[in-house]
Design a protein around this motif. Structure first.
Motif, short mmCIF file in Angstrom:
data_model
loop_
_atom_site.label_atom_id
_atom_site.label_comp_id
_atom_site.label_asym_id
_atom_site.label_seq_id
_atom_site.Cartn_x
_atom_site.Cartn_y
_atom_site.Cartn_z
N UNK A 140 46.76 41.17 -1.42
CA UNK A 140 47.06 41.20 0.02
C UNK A 140 47.50 39.86 0.58
N UNK A 141 47.23 38.78 -0.11
CA UNK A 141 47.68 37.47 0.37
C UNK A 141 49.13 37.18 0.08
N UNK A 142 49.79 38.01 -0.73
CA UNK A 142 51.19 37.75 -1.07
C UNK A 142 52.08 39.00 -1.02
N UNK A 143 51.51 40.19 -1.15
CA UNK A 143 52.34 41.40 -1.08
C UNK A 143 52.78 41.63 0.37
N UNK A 144 53.87 42.35 0.56
CA UNK A 144 54.40 42.60 1.90
C UNK A 144 54.26 44.06 2.28
N UNK A 145 54.25 44.32 3.58
CA UNK A 145 54.03 45.68 4.05
C UNK A 145 55.16 46.61 3.62
N UNK A 146 56.39 46.10 3.55
CA UNK A 146 57.49 46.94 3.09
C UNK A 146 57.29 47.39 1.66
N UNK A 147 56.84 46.47 0.80
CA UNK A 147 56.53 46.84 -0.57
C UNK A 147 55.36 47.79 -0.66
N UNK A 148 54.35 47.57 0.18
CA UNK A 148 53.20 48.47 0.20
C UNK A 148 53.62 49.90 0.52
#
Length: 480
Positions: A140-148
Motif C-alpha cells: 500500500x505504500x507504493x501501489x496505486x489505486x488505478x492498479x488496485x
C-alpha cells in the motif's frame, strides 16, 4: 509505410513534454521488469502523462501507429501484468504523475481520485476526514489505486468490506480508440443498461485505462482489537473465525492464517521482527475486530478488546487456541501486522519461490490445506511450503520456497509440476487459481487450462470487440 520510431517518439514528446517522457535505457529499466524480476520487456519509451486528455492523446497515437500500450501503476504486481512485451513495439504508460485527490465528500462518504494516487495516500486522506478507505495490502505504500482497481485487489479486510470491485462507485476510462468515457458517478443505484464499470475492474488494462475513480468511504473505526493467536491447525483457525462473527457482534474485519515456516523467514530477514509468543507453534492467526462505536470512557468494559479476550479464553478451553497475545496499543498491533505483511519480502530475501494465489470456500479450507500441502510435498519433497493469507475470505497464498541452497534455475525446473499439483487440488475443491493477483502473463496457460471454453470464448469476444487492434496490454489474461 515503415514505422519511424524516432518520429513516433517525437510525437509522444509533443504530448507529454520532456518531463513526461523517458527514452534512455537506464531510465526505462525500472518500468520494464516486474517486482519479482521474472519478466523483462522492452519499450520504445515510458510516457508519464499528467491528465486524462494526455492519456487519450497517447492512446490515439499508438492506435494510429499500431503500437502496444502497457498501463502501469506502482508496478507492484506479482503476475507480470504491467510488463511490456519483448518485441519492443510498445510504450509503458505510467500513471504515477496523475496523483491528485479531486474531491472528498464526507456527507456522501465518497472520494474521487486520479489513478496514480498511492493507496496509502488514499487511506491517509480518508482518515484526515474522519473516514475509512478499507482496502489494505502489503504494497500500500507504493501501489496505486488505478492498479488496485485494474487488478480487483483484495487485501486483508475483504471478509468485511469486500474487494476493490465493491469499493468503487464510478470510473473514468480511456478506451482503446483513445476516447474518454466519463462514468464518474457517485451513485449506489444505477440500472441504466450494462454496467460498463465492471468491464474495467479486474481487466488488467486489457480493455481500457482507468484514469479516475469515485471510491466508497466508511466511518472511521473508534474501537479496534488485534490479537496474535497460536492455533493447533487450520481446522481450528476456521472454527475460531466462525465463532468470532457472533462474539464480535459482526465486527470481524481481518482473519489471517500463517504457518511457522513463514514466521521463521520474517524473523530471519526483517529487522526488528519479534515473536509475540514465548513458544513456537505450527500455525498462527492474526485476528482483528473493529467498530465505529467509540469505547466507553474510563475503562475497557464492553470494548472489543474485552470481548475478544473473553472469546479467546473460551476458545482456549475448547482447544481451538493454544496461546494468544492481544495488542495493548497501536504499536503492538502494527508489530503483529508487520509479521504478516512482510511474508512476501522475507520470501524474496530467502531465495526463489513459486507463488499460488488461490481461493476456496472458507468451509473447505481445512480439507484443502491438508490435501494441497500433501500434493506440494509429493511434487517436490525438499520444497518448503509457505501457506499464508486471508483465511477469512478463503484466499491463501499457497507458496513453495525453494529448498535451502537451490538457485532459481534448478528450482524452476520443478515449477510446472508443483503448480499443476496445487491447481488440480484447487479446482477439485471448486476454487480459483487467481484470487486477487490477476492473470497477467504468469497464469495465461493455467487460465486456458482450467476455465471452460465458453468463459474463454466470451473473454476473447469482449477483447476483440473493445480492442480490435489488440494494442491494450496485449498478451495478458487471454491470447487473441
Amino acid at each position: 509505410m515503415s514505422f519511424d520510431a524516432s518520429a513516433f517518439v517525437a510525437k509522444l514528446r509533443s504530448i507529454v513534454g520532456d518531463k513526461g517522457l523517458i527514452v534512455d535505457e537506464h531510465g526505462k529499466r525500472p518500468y520494464l521488469s516486474d517486482w519479482r524480476e521474472n519478466y523483462l520487456g522492452a519499450a520504445l519509451a515510458v510516457v508519464r502523462p499528467v491528465s486524462t486528455e494526455e492519456v487519450a492523446a497517447i492512446v490515439r497515437l499508438c492506435a494510429a501507429e499500431a503500437v502496444a500500450v502497457v498501463p502501469q501503476g506502482g508496478n507492484t504486481g506479482l503476475v507480470g501484468g504491467g510488463v511490456p512485451p519483448e518485441t519492443g513495439r510498445a510504450v509503458v504508460l505510467s500513471l504515477t504523475r496523475m496523483n491528485r485527490i479531486l474531491e472528498v465528500d464526507t456527507i456522501g462518504y465518497t472520494m474521487t481520485a486520479e489513478a496514480g494516487v498511492v493507496l496509502k495516500t488514499i487511506q491517509e486522506t480518508a482518515a484526515a476526514h474522519d473516514r475509512l478507505f478499507p482496502l489494505s495490502l502489503a504494497a500500500e505504500g507504493s501501489c496505486t489505486i488505478g492498479g488496485n482497481l485494474s487488478t480487483n485487489a483484495g487485501g486483508v479486510q475483504v471478509l468485511h468490506y469486500g474487494n476493490a470491485r465493491q469499493l468503487v462507485l464510478g470510473l473514468e476510462v480511456v478506451t482503446p480508440a483513445g476516447e474518454i468515457w466519463n462514468g464518474l458517478r457517485a451513485l449506489k443505484k444505477d440500472n441504466t443498461g450494462y454496467d460498463l464499470r465492471d468491464l474495467y475492474l479486474g481487466a488488467e488494462g486489457t480493455l481500457g485505462i482507468i484514469t479516475k475513480a469515485v471510491l466508497k468511504l466508511w466511518p472511521k473505526p473508534r474501537d479496534i482489537a488485534t490479537s496474535w493467536v497460536a492455533v493447533p491447525s487450520p481446522d481450528a483457525a476456521v472454527a475460531l473465525l466462525s465463532g468470532a462473527h457472533a462474539a464480535s457482534e459482526d465486527n470481524v474485519t481481518s482473519c489471517e492464517l500463517m504457518s511457522r515456516q513463514g514466521i521463521d523467514f520474517v524473523l530471519k530477514h526483517i529487522p526488528g521482527a519479534a515473536d509475540p509468543l514465548a513458544e513456537r507453534h505450527d500455525w498462527y492467526v492474526l485476528l482483528e475486530w473493529s467498530s465505529a462505536r467509540a469505547r466507553r470512557e474510563g475503562g475497557n468494559e464492553g470494548s472489543l478488546g474485552a470481548k475478544m479476550e473473553a472469546y479467546l479464553g473460551e476458545a482456549m478451553e475448547k482447544g481451538l487456541v493454544l496461546d494468544a497475545a492481544i495488542a495493548q496499543n497501536e504499536s503492538q498491533a502494527r508489530a503483529f501486522w508487520a509479521l504478516r505483511e512482510n511474508h512476501s519480502e522475507a520470501q524474496k530475501k530467502e531465495g526463489p519461490s513459486i507463488k499460488h494465489d488461490i481461493s476456496v470456500a472458507v468451509g473447505k479450507m481445512p480439507a484443502f490445506m491438508k490435501e494441497g500441502l500433501a500434493a506440494m510435498r509429493k511434487a517436490l519433497p525438499e520444497g518448503r511450503p509457505v501457506p499464508f493469507g486471508h483465511v477469512g475470505d478463503g484466499n491463501m497464498h499457497f507458496n513453495c520456497q525453494a529448498p535451502a541452497g537451490w538457485d532459481k534455475v534448478r528450482f524452476m525446473k520443478h515449477g510446472e509440476a508443483i503448480s499443476s499439483a496445487v491447481y488440480d487440488v484447487v479446482v477439485r475443491y471448486g476454487g480459483s487459481i487467481s484470487a486477487e493477483h490477476g492473470i497477467g502473463r504468469l497464469k495465461l496457460d493455467e487460465l486456458a487450462h482450467y476455465r471452460s471454453k465458453i468463459e474463454l470464448d466470451t473473454m476473447r469476444t469482449l477483447k476483440r470487440t473493445l480492442d480490435p487492434q489488440n494494442i491494450m496490454n496485449p498478451g495478458k489474461i487471454v491470447q487473441i
